[in-house]
Motif scaffolding. Structure first.
Motif, short mmCIF file in Angstrom:
data_model
loop_
_atom_site.label_atom_id
_atom_site.label_comp_id
_atom_site.label_asym_id
_atom_site.label_seq_id
_atom_site.Cartn_x
_atom_site.Cartn_y
_atom_site.Cartn_z
N ASN A 257 -13.98 7.17 -5.06
CA ASN A 257 -13.89 7.85 -3.78
C ASN A 257 -13.43 9.28 -4.00
N SER A 258 -14.30 10.24 -3.78
CA SER A 258 -13.93 11.64 -3.99
C SER A 258 -13.25 12.24 -2.78
N GLY A 259 -13.21 11.47 -1.68
CA GLY A 259 -12.58 11.98 -0.47
C GLY A 259 -13.50 12.86 0.34
N ILE A 260 -13.07 13.17 1.55
CA ILE A 260 -13.83 14.04 2.47
C ILE A 260 -12.83 14.97 3.16
N PRO A 261 -13.32 16.05 3.77
CA PRO A 261 -12.41 16.89 4.55
C PRO A 261 -11.74 16.08 5.66
N LEU A 262 -10.52 16.42 5.97
CA LEU A 262 -9.79 15.70 7.01
C LEU A 262 -10.52 15.79 8.34
N ASN A 263 -10.81 14.63 8.91
CA ASN A 263 -11.50 14.55 10.20
C ASN A 263 -10.49 14.11 11.24
N LYS B 89 -19.25 5.37 7.03
CA LYS B 89 -19.36 6.79 7.34
C LYS B 89 -19.61 7.64 6.10
N THR B 90 -19.06 7.22 4.94
CA THR B 90 -19.12 8.08 3.75
C THR B 90 -19.91 7.47 2.59
N GLY B 91 -20.08 6.16 2.60
CA GLY B 91 -20.74 5.49 1.47
C GLY B 91 -19.79 5.10 0.35
N SER C 118 -4.40 4.73 7.11
CA SER C 118 -5.42 4.23 6.17
C SER C 118 -6.57 5.22 6.07
N LEU C 119 -7.04 5.70 7.21
CA LEU C 119 -8.14 6.66 7.22
C LEU C 119 -7.76 7.94 6.49
N VAL C 120 -6.57 8.47 6.77
CA VAL C 120 -6.15 9.72 6.14
C VAL C 120 -6.04 9.55 4.63
N ALA C 121 -5.48 8.43 4.20
CA ALA C 121 -5.34 8.18 2.76
C ALA C 121 -6.70 8.12 2.07
N MET C 122 -7.68 7.52 2.73
CA MET C 122 -9.01 7.44 2.14
C MET C 122 -9.71 8.80 2.17
N MET C 123 -9.55 9.54 3.25
CA MET C 123 -10.14 10.88 3.32
C MET C 123 -9.60 11.78 2.20
N ALA C 124 -8.35 11.55 1.80
CA ALA C 124 -7.73 12.37 0.75
C ALA C 124 -8.14 11.94 -0.66
N GLY C 125 -8.92 10.86 -0.76
CA GLY C 125 -9.43 10.46 -2.07
C GLY C 125 -8.78 9.26 -2.70
N SER C 126 -8.07 8.45 -1.93
CA SER C 126 -7.45 7.25 -2.49
C SER C 126 -8.53 6.28 -2.97
N ASP C 127 -8.32 5.71 -4.14
CA ASP C 127 -9.24 4.69 -4.66
C ASP C 127 -8.92 3.32 -4.09
N PHE C 128 -7.67 3.10 -3.75
CA PHE C 128 -7.20 1.87 -3.09
C PHE C 128 -6.24 2.27 -1.99
N ILE C 129 -6.15 1.45 -0.96
CA ILE C 129 -5.02 1.54 -0.05
C ILE C 129 -4.25 0.24 -0.14
N LYS C 130 -2.93 0.37 -0.13
CA LYS C 130 -2.04 -0.76 -0.40
C LYS C 130 -1.05 -0.90 0.74
N THR C 131 -0.73 -2.14 1.09
CA THR C 131 0.12 -2.36 2.26
C THR C 131 1.54 -1.85 2.08
N SER C 132 2.19 -2.25 1.00
CA SER C 132 3.64 -2.15 0.97
C SER C 132 4.19 -1.90 -0.43
N THR C 133 5.44 -1.49 -0.46
CA THR C 133 6.16 -1.41 -1.73
C THR C 133 6.74 -2.77 -2.11
N GLY C 134 6.83 -3.66 -1.14
CA GLY C 134 7.52 -4.93 -1.33
C GLY C 134 8.99 -4.84 -1.00
N LYS C 135 9.45 -3.64 -0.66
CA LYS C 135 10.87 -3.42 -0.39
C LYS C 135 11.17 -3.30 1.11
N GLU C 136 10.11 -3.24 1.93
CA GLU C 136 10.32 -3.11 3.37
C GLU C 136 10.63 -4.46 4.00
N THR C 137 11.12 -4.43 5.24
CA THR C 137 11.40 -5.67 5.96
C THR C 137 10.12 -6.43 6.24
#
Length: 318
Positions: A5-11, A246-248, A206-225
């Motif tokens: 995922n190379s990312g896209i401009p912020l929409n 939208k991006t392929g 999630s959308l912003v992280a992917m637009m910025a080029g994230s290869d994965f999105i992850k829920t948690s650190t495991g340290k939150e409640t």
């Protein structure tokens, strides 16, 4: 090899008009749990496949070269030799998806896997994990340090303050800089969903992280409640699906925190299959952040192979 995922401009228009129907999410999850059941005859195959998607993790204050070496050994040989033979799995064929450690332990993990001849990537948490409460300069330097020591995957944490204040532009810019610091290493963005308050906020982050080029999105650190829950997972999977249309680009998904039993992992795999398809049952696109999960999977597989149910302490655990 999947295209990164190379990312896209912020929409911002797309982000700001996004809204999640909480009740619809709840209804969909209930439908999945009640009507999409894995037949007992197929559960062994699914559990064996799930091992390939585990990021076997140690993030403890007393981590040292010896316990990282044990973790690497478990990652390379996740099941006992007797169980591997009983399940007719070729020795050395089944491994976990990655080994995940702190930046200071990356070199130890790389060395440990090299000694075993195991082709398993090393993942490193970074950017002030788990809180992210350090300067951007320090967070970027931590990424660069982990990459320089051999990490092929970087699990970064987003700045929750920016997400909570809806400052999507600054969050996007920070993530773009982190993506650059990762270089050829894949970036997995941890949203820390338990601190984002609403499902709509989780979807937008999630959308912003992917637009910025994230290869994965992850829920948690495991340290939150609140960590990985199926409703949160559903929302993030829907964001992944929308971004792909939208991006392929196909972005991976990693639930983490609180996934401890075979029943848990089968539910998550069902969610992935139903929402994103069979391609998302592979380590290229699906990872599970866990430390204790593998022990329970091994116990269940041993029960299938031998008819006996072992105590947790009877199973070798890194």
């Amino acid at each position: 090899m999947l295209e990164r995922n190379s990312g896209i401009p912020l929409n911002l228009g797309w982000v700001n008009r996004s809204c999640v129907n909480d009740q619809a999410v709840k209804n969909r999850v209930q439908d999945l749990l009640s009507s999409r059941l894995i037949h007992a005859d197929h559960q062994v195959e699914w559990l064996a496949r799930s091992i390939q998607c585990i990021d076997l993790t140690t993030l403890a204050g007393d981590d040292c070269p010896s316990n990282v070496a044990r973790l690497c050994s478990k990652a390379a040989h996740p099941l006992s030799d007797d169980l591997t033979r009983a399940l007719q799995i070729k020795h050395g064929l089944l491994t976990t998806g990655a080994v995940c450690v702190y930046p200071a332990r990356v070199a130890d993990a790389v060395l440990g896997l090299e000694r075993l001849g195991a082709n398993i990537p090393v993942a490193s948490v970074a950017t002030g994990f788990p809180t992210g409460q350090t300067s951007l300069k320090t967070r970027l330097e931590e990424i660069e340090f982990a990459v320089a020591n051999g990490a092929k995957e970087i699990d970064i944490v987003i700045n929750r303050e920016l997400a909570l204040s809806q400052n999507w532009g600054e969050l996007y810019n920070e993530l773009v800089e982190m993506r650059k610091a990762c270089g050829e290493s894949h970036m997995k963005s941890i949203l820390a969903v338990g601190e984002l308050c609403t499902l709509t906020n989780i979807y937008k982050a999630s959308l912003v992280a992917m637009m910025a080029g994230s290869d994965f999105i992850k829920t948690s650190t495991g340290k939150e409640t609140v960590n990985a829950t199926l409703p949160i997972g559903l929302v993030m999977c829907r964001a992944i699906r929308a971004y792909n249309r939208k991006t392929g680009f196909k972005v991976g998904f990693k639930p983490a925190g609180g996934i401890r039993t075979s029943k848990d992992v089968l539910q998550w795999m069902t969610l992935m299959k139903e929402e994103l398809g069979d391609n998302y049952l592979t380590p290229d696109l699906f990872r599970i952040g866990a430390s204790a999960l593998l022990n329970d999977i091994e116990r269940n597989l041993a029960n299938y192979a031998t008819g006996g149910y072992f105590l947790a302490e009877e199973m070798p655990m890194a």
